[in-house]
Design a protein around this motif. Sequence first.
Motif, PDB file in Angstrom:
ATOM      1  N   VAL A   1       0.840  -1.177   0.000  1.00 22.76           N
ATOM      2  CA  VAL A   1       0.000   0.000   0.000  1.00 22.76           C
ATOM      3  C   VAL A   1       0.881   1.235   0.000  1.00 22.76           C
ATOM      4  O   VAL A   1       1.724   1.389   0.856  1.00 22.76           O
ATOM      5  CB  VAL A   1      -0.911   0.014   1.242  1.00 22.76           C
ATOM      6  CG1 VAL A   1      -1.824   1.213   1.204  1.00 22.76           C
ATOM      7  CG2 VAL A   1      -1.725  -1.261   1.300  1.00 22.76           C
ATOM      8  N   VAL A   2       0.710   2.095  -0.987  1.00 21.00           N
ATOM      9  CA  VAL A   2       1.586   3.246  -1.154  1.00 21.00           C
ATOM     10  C   VAL A   2       1.035   4.443  -0.398  1.00 21.00           C
ATOM     11  O   VAL A   2      -0.114   4.821  -0.567  1.00 21.00           O
ATOM     12  CB  VAL A   2       1.738   3.591  -2.644  1.00 21.00           C
ATOM     13  CG1 VAL A   2       2.638   4.811  -2.835  1.00 21.00           C
ATOM     14  CG2 VAL A   2       2.291   2.414  -3.407  1.00 21.00           C
ATOM     15  N   GLY A   3       1.870   5.065   0.406  1.00 17.89           N
ATOM     16  CA  GLY A   3       1.523   6.318   1.045  1.00 17.89           C
ATOM     17  C   GLY A   3       0.543   6.185   2.178  1.00 17.89           C
ATOM     18  O   GLY A   3      -0.515   6.801   2.157  1.00 17.89           O
ATOM     19  N   LEU A   4       0.868   5.395   3.166  1.00 17.72           N
ATOM     20  CA  LEU A   4      -0.084   5.150   4.225  1.00 17.72           C
ATOM     21  C   LEU A   4      -0.261   6.368   5.117  1.00 17.72           C
ATOM     22  O   LEU A   4       0.717   6.925   5.603  1.00 17.72           O
ATOM     23  CB  LEU A   4       0.383   3.965   5.075  1.00 17.72           C
ATOM     24  CG  LEU A   4       0.370   2.649   4.336  1.00 17.72           C
ATOM     25  CD1 LEU A   4       1.079   1.608   5.167  1.00 17.72           C
ATOM     26  CD2 LEU A   4      -1.025   2.193   4.060  1.00 17.72           C
ATOM     27  N   LEU A   5      -1.483   6.734   5.311  1.00 19.43           N
ATOM     28  CA  LEU A   5      -1.923   7.740   6.242  1.00 19.43           C
ATOM     29  C   LEU A   5      -1.393   9.135   5.948  1.00 19.43           C
ATOM     30  O   LEU A   5      -0.261   9.317   5.559  1.00 19.43           O
ATOM     31  CB  LEU A   5      -1.582   7.338   7.676  1.00 19.43           C
ATOM     32  CG  LEU A   5      -2.189   6.019   8.088  1.00 19.43           C
ATOM     33  CD1 LEU A   5      -1.779   5.677   9.509  1.00 19.43           C
ATOM     34  CD2 LEU A   5      -3.674   6.012   7.989  1.00 19.43           C
ATOM     35  N   GLY A   6      -2.220  10.133   6.108  1.00 19.08           N
ATOM     36  CA  GLY A   6      -1.860  11.522   5.832  1.00 19.08           C
ATOM     37  C   GLY A   6      -2.464  12.450   6.842  1.00 19.08           C
ATOM     38  O   GLY A   6      -2.618  12.100   7.988  1.00 19.08           O
ATOM     39  N   ILE A   7      -2.848  13.638   6.388  1.00 20.79           N
ATOM     40  CA  ILE A   7      -3.262  14.688   7.310  1.00 20.79           C
ATOM     41  C   ILE A   7      -4.738  15.009   7.153  1.00 20.79           C
ATOM     42  O   ILE A   7      -5.264  15.071   6.062  1.00 20.79           O
ATOM     43  CB  ILE A   7      -2.421  15.959   7.074  1.00 20.79           C
ATOM     44  CG1 ILE A   7      -2.914  17.101   7.971  1.00 20.79           C
ATOM     45  CG2 ILE A   7      -2.464  16.398   5.634  1.00 20.79           C
ATOM     46  CD1 ILE A   7      -2.058  18.322   7.916  1.00 20.79           C
TER      47      ILE A   7
ATOM     48  N   LYS B   1      -5.651   6.039  -8.528  1.00 23.93           N
ATOM     49  CA  LYS B   1      -5.391   4.608  -8.397  1.00 23.93           C
ATOM     50  C   LYS B   1      -6.314   3.988  -7.356  1.00 23.93           C
ATOM     51  O   LYS B   1      -6.575   4.579  -6.309  1.00 23.93           O
ATOM     52  CB  LYS B   1      -3.935   4.370  -8.003  1.00 23.93           C
ATOM     53  CG  LYS B   1      -2.929   4.827  -9.043  1.00 23.93           C
ATOM     54  CD  LYS B   1      -1.510   4.573  -8.564  1.00 23.93           C
ATOM     55  CE  LYS B   1      -0.493   5.025  -9.611  1.00 23.93           C
ATOM     56  NZ  LYS B   1       0.898   4.804  -9.157  1.00 23.93           N
ATOM     57  N   LEU B   2      -6.775   2.780  -7.640  1.00 21.41           N
ATOM     58  CA  LEU B   2      -7.689   2.095  -6.741  1.00 21.41           C
ATOM     59  C   LEU B   2      -7.073   1.894  -5.363  1.00 21.41           C
ATOM     60  O   LEU B   2      -7.717   2.129  -4.337  1.00 21.41           O
ATOM     61  CB  LEU B   2      -8.102   0.754  -7.341  1.00 21.41           C
ATOM     62  CG  LEU B   2      -9.045  -0.099  -6.478  1.00 21.41           C
ATOM     63  CD1 LEU B   2     -10.352   0.643  -6.231  1.00 21.41           C
ATOM     64  CD2 LEU B   2      -9.305  -1.446  -7.154  1.00 21.41           C
ATOM     65  N   VAL B   3      -5.814   1.460  -5.320  1.00 23.20           N
ATOM     66  CA  VAL B   3      -5.167   1.191  -4.041  1.00 23.20           C
ATOM     67  C   VAL B   3      -5.050   2.467  -3.219  1.00 23.20           C
ATOM     68  O   VAL B   3      -5.210   2.452  -1.993  1.00 23.20           O
ATOM     69  CB  VAL B   3      -3.773   0.548  -4.245  1.00 23.20           C
ATOM     70  CG1 VAL B   3      -2.808   1.514  -4.924  1.00 23.20           C
ATOM     71  CG2 VAL B   3      -3.200   0.077  -2.907  1.00 23.20           C
TER      72      VAL B   3
END
Length: 367
Positions: free
Chosen positions: A7-13, A343-345
């Motif tokens: 999973v690319v780029g887990l969790l943000g702001i 992207k779906l993911v």
Amino acid sequence: MRAALIVVGLLGIVTGVPPVTTAAELPWIKVASDQRGFVTETGKPFVPWGVNYDHDDSGRLLEDYWVDDWERVAEDFAEMRDFGFNIVRVHLQFGKFMNSATEANPDSLRQWRRLLDLAEREGLYLDVTGLGCYHKADVPAWYDALEEAGRWSAQAHFWKAVATASQHSSAVFCYDLMNEPVVPGGQRASGDWLGPPFAGKHFVQMITLDPAERSRPEIARQWIQSLVQAIREVDRRHLITVGLVDWSLDRPGLTSGFVPQQVTEELDFVAVHLYPRSGQLDEALETLKQFQIGKPLIIEETFPLGCQLDEMATFLDRAREPAAGVISFYWGRTPAELEMSGKLVDGVVRAWLLRFPELKWPSNEGS
């Protein structure tokens, strides 16, 4: 780490969420007297709820960019603070911190202190995971050439150096001795210390190449003891744990040799990595409960990698009784950035990072 590379780029702001605390208010954390959770030095409950910050969205490890792209690191920490998280798990690479089996890299230690200062300013605690060999190309040849005793000694020097630099910082929640260590079931080839790669990274590491006639849990216990002793020579205050795979239990099939009931005597709490599978929430919860050994237990890695978001939410709700905290993932990509990717993911990741903070158990806000 399994979710981290799929999973690319887990969790943000998410804007509008006030920070949990400020640097001036960061109290030291200790194990609660009932041995079920954690409290601040003033006795208020503390529930770790945060993210792994092991690499950026392009796969670079922290040490690959924390000098030249420091602004990126500072920005990510601010985002994690604004998201309402109270803990960040960082992963330190052995090859970046040790120039030899006994000599630490002063530049890396200097940058490490800079990261500690950043965490203190942002009011974030750190789960400090060490001895990483995630990129095989960065592992020193001399390190892989060491025999068991020499490797353990080098690892002790790593932890003594890191703990010396960290000993006075209340931003350190704990030292995690290694991510997913394993005692192999049989002899391995010379220098073959790493587990199989996962998308180019080695998250599993062996602590011996030849168990010989020794009990696997006894080897694990002695290894933990040697590293805890090294840390305690310079730092007797911070908590210590080790990141265990969920197949560490003493049951038929695959096992790491780190049987929690037999190896964790010198650890302050237990940390397990657990990814529930769809339709198997009962099994995941039962696995989690088997890591309850009379010490606090946290889920140090988790993500809805193999289940639906609603199932993951249900699992975390049911995990409140056995577990004392949860750590998922974050790679510095905001919900807006994920939404723009198409992207779906990334859509799944965005949905989870918007959901995860809402699931937070009662914690130490206002302490």
